[in-house]
Write an enzyme that holds these catalytic residues in place. Structure first.
Site, mmCIF file in Angstrom:
data_model
loop_
_atom_site.group_PDB
_atom_site.id
_atom_site.type_symbol
_atom_site.label_atom_id
_atom_site.label_comp_id
_atom_site.label_asym_id
_atom_site.label_seq_id
_atom_site.Cartn_x
_atom_site.Cartn_y
_atom_site.Cartn_z
ATOM 1 N N ASP A 70 -41.952 -4.567 16.367
ATOM 2 C CA ASP A 70 -42.208 -5.747 17.208
ATOM 3 C C ASP A 70 -42.764 -5.278 18.546
ATOM 4 O O ASP A 70 -42.435 -4.192 19.022
ATOM 5 C CB ASP A 70 -40.911 -6.548 17.411
ATOM 6 C CG ASP A 70 -41.199 -8.015 17.731
ATOM 7 O OD1 ASP A 70 -40.884 -8.875 16.897
ATOM 8 O OD2 ASP A 70 -41.752 -8.290 18.821
ATOM 9 N N THR A 118 -47.529 -18.082 13.854
ATOM 10 C CA THR A 118 -48.803 -18.787 13.651
ATOM 11 C C THR A 118 -48.700 -20.141 14.354
ATOM 12 O O THR A 118 -48.529 -21.174 13.710
ATOM 13 C CB THR A 118 -49.087 -18.982 12.140
ATOM 14 O OG1 THR A 118 -47.880 -19.374 11.489
ATOM 15 C CG2 THR A 118 -49.619 -17.733 11.503
ATOM 16 N N CYS A 174 -42.473 -24.993 12.345
ATOM 17 C CA CYS A 174 -43.158 -25.106 11.047
ATOM 18 C C CYS A 174 -43.611 -26.523 10.710
ATOM 19 O O CYS A 174 -44.798 -26.774 10.560
ATOM 20 C CB CYS A 174 -42.225 -24.628 9.937
ATOM 21 S SG CYS A 174 -41.830 -22.892 10.048
ATOM 22 N N SER A 195 -46.895 -18.444 7.799
ATOM 23 C CA SER A 195 -47.457 -19.695 7.261
ATOM 24 C C SER A 195 -48.849 -19.901 7.843
ATOM 25 O O SER A 195 -49.015 -19.848 9.068
ATOM 26 C CB SER A 195 -46.598 -20.892 7.683
ATOM 27 O OG SER A 195 -45.250 -20.616 7.478
ATOM 28 N N VAL A 237 -37.893 -15.120 11.029
ATOM 29 C CA VAL A 237 -38.207 -14.756 9.653
ATOM 30 C C VAL A 237 -38.034 -13.247 9.447
ATOM 31 O O VAL A 237 -37.336 -12.797 8.539
ATOM 32 C CB VAL A 237 -39.657 -15.195 9.312
ATOM 33 C CG1 VAL A 237 -40.153 -14.537 8.047
ATOM 34 C CG2 VAL A 237 -39.718 -16.707 9.180
ATOM 35 N N ARG A 294 -38.082 -24.673 20.105
ATOM 36 C CA ARG A 294 -39.549 -24.718 20.018
ATOM 37 C C ARG A 294 -40.017 -26.072 19.468
ATOM 38 O O ARG A 294 -39.564 -26.517 18.425
ATOM 39 C CB ARG A 294 -40.063 -23.598 19.120
ATOM 40 C CG ARG A 294 -39.946 -22.247 19.785
ATOM 41 C CD ARG A 294 -40.457 -21.155 18.888
ATOM 42 N NE ARG A 294 -39.653 -21.016 17.683
ATOM 43 C CZ ARG A 294 -39.890 -20.122 16.729
ATOM 44 N NH1 ARG A 294 -40.904 -19.307 16.829
ATOM 45 N NH2 ARG A 294 -39.113 -20.037 15.679
ATOM 46 N N LYS A 308 -36.415 -7.229 22.480
ATOM 47 C CA LYS A 308 -35.839 -7.418 21.146
ATOM 48 C C LYS A 308 -35.566 -6.077 20.477
ATOM 49 O O LYS A 308 -34.501 -5.864 19.899
ATOM 50 C CB LYS A 308 -36.799 -8.236 20.264
ATOM 51 C CG LYS A 308 -36.807 -9.721 20.581
ATOM 52 C CD LYS A 308 -37.688 -10.467 19.598
ATOM 53 C CE LYS A 308 -37.700 -11.956 19.910
ATOM 54 N NZ LYS A 308 -38.711 -12.683 19.157
HETATM 55 N N1 NAD Z 1 -38.806 -20.001 11.772
HETATM 56 C C1 NAD Z 1 -38.824 -20.552 10.573
HETATM 57 O O1 NAD Z 1 -37.973 -21.367 10.212
HETATM 58 C C2 NAD Z 1 -39.891 -20.183 9.561
HETATM 59 C C3 NAD Z 1 -39.678 -20.441 8.213
HETATM 60 C C4 NAD Z 1 -40.655 -20.103 7.288
HETATM 61 C C5 NAD Z 1 -41.854 -19.548 7.742
HETATM 62 N N2 NAD Z 1 -42.054 -19.339 9.065
HETATM 63 C C6 NAD Z 1 -43.323 -18.716 9.479
HETATM 64 O O2 NAD Z 1 -43.073 -17.327 9.657
HETATM 65 C C7 NAD Z 1 -43.888 -16.827 10.731
HETATM 66 C C8 NAD Z 1 -43.008 -16.196 11.805
HETATM 67 O O3 NAD Z 1 -42.187 -17.200 12.358
HETATM 68 P P1 NAD Z 1 -40.901 -16.865 13.230
HETATM 69 O O4 NAD Z 1 -40.171 -18.142 13.372
HETATM 70 O O5 NAD Z 1 -40.187 -15.675 12.685
HETATM 71 O O6 NAD Z 1 -41.590 -16.457 14.613
HETATM 72 P P2 NAD Z 1 -40.873 -15.781 15.880
HETATM 73 O O7 NAD Z 1 -41.680 -16.171 17.047
HETATM 74 O O8 NAD Z 1 -39.413 -16.058 15.843
HETATM 75 O O9 NAD Z 1 -41.042 -14.223 15.631
HETATM 76 C C9 NAD Z 1 -42.246 -13.580 15.565
HETATM 77 C C10 NAD Z 1 -42.103 -12.180 16.140
HETATM 78 O O10 NAD Z 1 -43.345 -11.513 15.986
HETATM 79 C C11 NAD Z 1 -43.548 -10.686 17.126
HETATM 80 N N3 NAD Z 1 -44.968 -10.381 17.222
HETATM 81 C C12 NAD Z 1 -45.994 -11.179 17.623
HETATM 82 N N4 NAD Z 1 -47.158 -10.545 17.491
HETATM 83 C C13 NAD Z 1 -46.885 -9.309 17.002
HETATM 84 C C14 NAD Z 1 -47.667 -8.187 16.664
HETATM 85 N N5 NAD Z 1 -49.007 -8.215 16.767
HETATM 86 N N6 NAD Z 1 -47.051 -7.092 16.231
HETATM 87 C C15 NAD Z 1 -45.706 -7.045 16.093
HETATM 88 N N7 NAD Z 1 -44.905 -8.077 16.395
HETATM 89 C C16 NAD Z 1 -45.493 -9.194 16.837
HETATM 90 C C17 NAD Z 1 -42.990 -11.499 18.274
HETATM 91 O O11 NAD Z 1 -42.662 -10.685 19.373
HETATM 92 C C18 NAD Z 1 -41.758 -12.120 17.613
HETATM 93 O O12 NAD Z 1 -40.605 -11.329 17.788
HETATM 94 C C19 NAD Z 1 -44.693 -18.020 11.229
HETATM 95 O O13 NAD Z 1 -45.929 -18.052 10.557
HETATM 96 C C20 NAD Z 1 -43.859 -19.207 10.811
HETATM 97 O O14 NAD Z 1 -44.633 -20.371 10.646
HETATM 98 C C21 NAD Z 1 -41.093 -19.613 9.991
#
Ligand code: NAD
Length: 431
Positions: A35, A89, A264, A124, A16, A334, A40
């Site tokens: 991050d 999340t 999700c 989310s 995201v 995942r 990364k």
């Molecule tokens: N992947 C999807 O398709 C999608 C779509 C819509 C919403 N979401 C929601 O968006 C959110 C993120 O999902 P994602 O798929 O991008 O996750 P992800 O795991 O791909 O990325 C999250 C990133 O956050 C970093 N991170 C974790 N804790 C941190 C902190 N305290 N400070 C800084 N960086 C930190 C991690 O290292 C990672 O790079 C979730 O709540 C997910 O449910 C995901």
């Protein structure tokens, strides 16, 4: 403010946060991506992408121009106007919400929060997270929301691998902790998105996301159950869904598959269920859908056993899985149902290999597997090839030509169902 002077920090550069950061940088915002993952961040500093939707050329453009800068240093957020949180999340091992990432990001922000900054939570999560969890953490800074700083929720709706909609074309739902917070968030997002959808509270914004994903969860589970029933009824579920989809109103098609995966759809409904449990109630639909989703995995394994039976015992079969990601054309495994399907096959003694152009290696239950090359010889040596993901570039002709038995759970062999060695999930055919 001129957007060319406006500064935004995105916390969490995953599926995201990275596409969001790149879009913001392309639009002219000075964008900082923060991050904790040094691997990364180092890759991004060298303009190397780790996400399919973002190519290196695009990254080189925004890194080279200085409009995007990745860092592990939270101190850099002191300089920005707005902070967007996109951290994971997931669920805990007890299947309850794991808000530890939001809490830790919140603490980092709180320790550096500046007067006038806008903070938007995009992860989310269940209704109440922004107000009940994040707000108190941010107010530990001594600043007050609505006057000193501004806090809103706007759930992310990115769909990785979807080339039809650009990120800024997807309408953005926004709720604020106060009226002023909502106005601030709306004013920023109107500069970014074609369409913004204000709602009355952060809880309404949070629940909007859970409603969308629960809707998909329940409907996919329903169609999966229908696929299992169609195998007994000897009616082809794919034909029936296609026919039903010709109705111009009142029907939305959903398609069967080996079970719901990803970060999700199987997770968000359980966030809602957990919140409901605080009110000593629950959603029956979510409970049943979760059960059906798990049942699909067992069904794929037992159906394969049945299909092999005339010639081969599962315990000594060679099985090739085509596609291990939870959906097509993404490099994301995942919560993919494939992982448990492979584990169950192995537990039953089958020799399992996989091919997935997006996943070079995979560890399941501590055992490393590597991507097998799809050669004609290898396909001929398999007892069964199971198509679990419908990647666009699947070499279907090669598989159909050389594999002795193909079990297709995604209807990619549509049009080939007269072929005796091809069986589709839910088509109701005997082999
Ligand atoms: N992947 C999807 O398709 C999608 C779509 C819509 C919403 N979401 C929601 O968006 C959110 C993120 O999902 P994602 O798929 O991008 O996750 P992800 O795991 O791909 O990325 C999250 C990133 O956050 C970093 N991170 C974790 N804790 C941190 C902190 N305290 N400070 C800084 N960086 C930190 C991690 O290292 C990672 O790079 C979730 O709540 C997910 O449910 C995901």
């Amino acid at each position: 403010m001129d957007i060319h002077k406006e500064k935004i920090a995105v916390i969490g550069l995953g599926y995201v946060g990275l596409p969001l950061s790149v879009m913001l940088a392309e639009k002219g915002f000075h964008t900082k991506g923060v991050d904790l993952d040094t691997r990364k961040v180092t890759m991004l500093q060298q303009a190397k992408s780790y996400i399919g939707d973002i190519d290196d050329t695009l990254l080189r453009k925004v890194v080279g121009s200085g409009s995007f800068h990745a860092t592990t240093n939270f101190d850099e957020i002191k300089e920005v106007d707005s902070i967007i949180i996109c951290v994971p999340t997931p669920l805990t091992k007890h299947k309850t919400p794991d808000l530890s990432f939001i809490i830790s990001a919140g603490k980092e922000i709180s320790a550096r929060l500046q007067r006038g900054q806008l903070v938007i939570l995009e992860s989310s999560t269940f209704p109440g997270t922004t107000k009940e969890v994040l707000l108190p953490i941010l107010e530990q800074s001594g600043l007050q929301a609505g006057t000193d700083f501004f806090l809103a929720n706007s759930p992310e709706r990115i769909d990785p691998g979807n080339e039809t909609y650009q990120v800024d074309e997807i309408p953005k739902v926004i709720g604020g902790v106060t009226k002023k917070c909502k106005e601030k968030a709306l004013s920023l997002y109107k500069k970014i998105y074609h369409n913004v959808v204000p709602v009355s509270s952060t809880e309404a914004a949070e629940l909007t996301k859970l409603l969308e994903n629960t809707f998909r969860f329940v409907n996919i589970s329903f169609i999966n159950e229908m696929a299992l029933l169609c195998d007994q009824l000897k009616v082809d579920i794919w034909e029936v869904v296609e026919a039903a989809a010709t109705k111009p109103y009142g029907f939305t098609p959903f398609y069967p598959g080996p079970g719901i995966g990803g970060h999700c759809i199987p997770v968000d409904p359980l966030y809602l269920q957990w919140k409901l449990s605080q009110y000593e109630t629950s959603s029956t639909f979510i409970t049943i859908s979760d059960q059906i989703n798990k049942r699909m995995i067992d069904y794929i394994v037992t159906r394969t056993e049945e299909l092999l039976k005339p010639r081969q015992l599962l315990s000594s079969a060679n099985i090739l899985i085509y596609g291990v990601t939870y959906k097509k054309d993404v490099a994301d495994t995942r919560d993919s149902p494939t992982l448990e399907i492979i584990e169950q096959f192995r537990e039953k003694g089958a020799k399992v290999s996989y091919h997935d152009p997006y996943i070079p290696r995979l560890t399941i239950a501590g055992q490393l597997m590597t991507n097998t090359e799809l050669t004609e010889k290898m396909l001929r040596e398999m007892d069964c090839v199971i198509i679990l993901t419908d990647h666009s570039n699947i070499p279907l002709d090669k598989i159909l030509h050389h594999a002795p038995l193909v079990f297709d759970t995604r209807n990619v062999t549509k049009g080939h169902h007269g072929t005796s060695h091809v069986v589709r999930l839910g088509e109701g055919a005997d082999l």
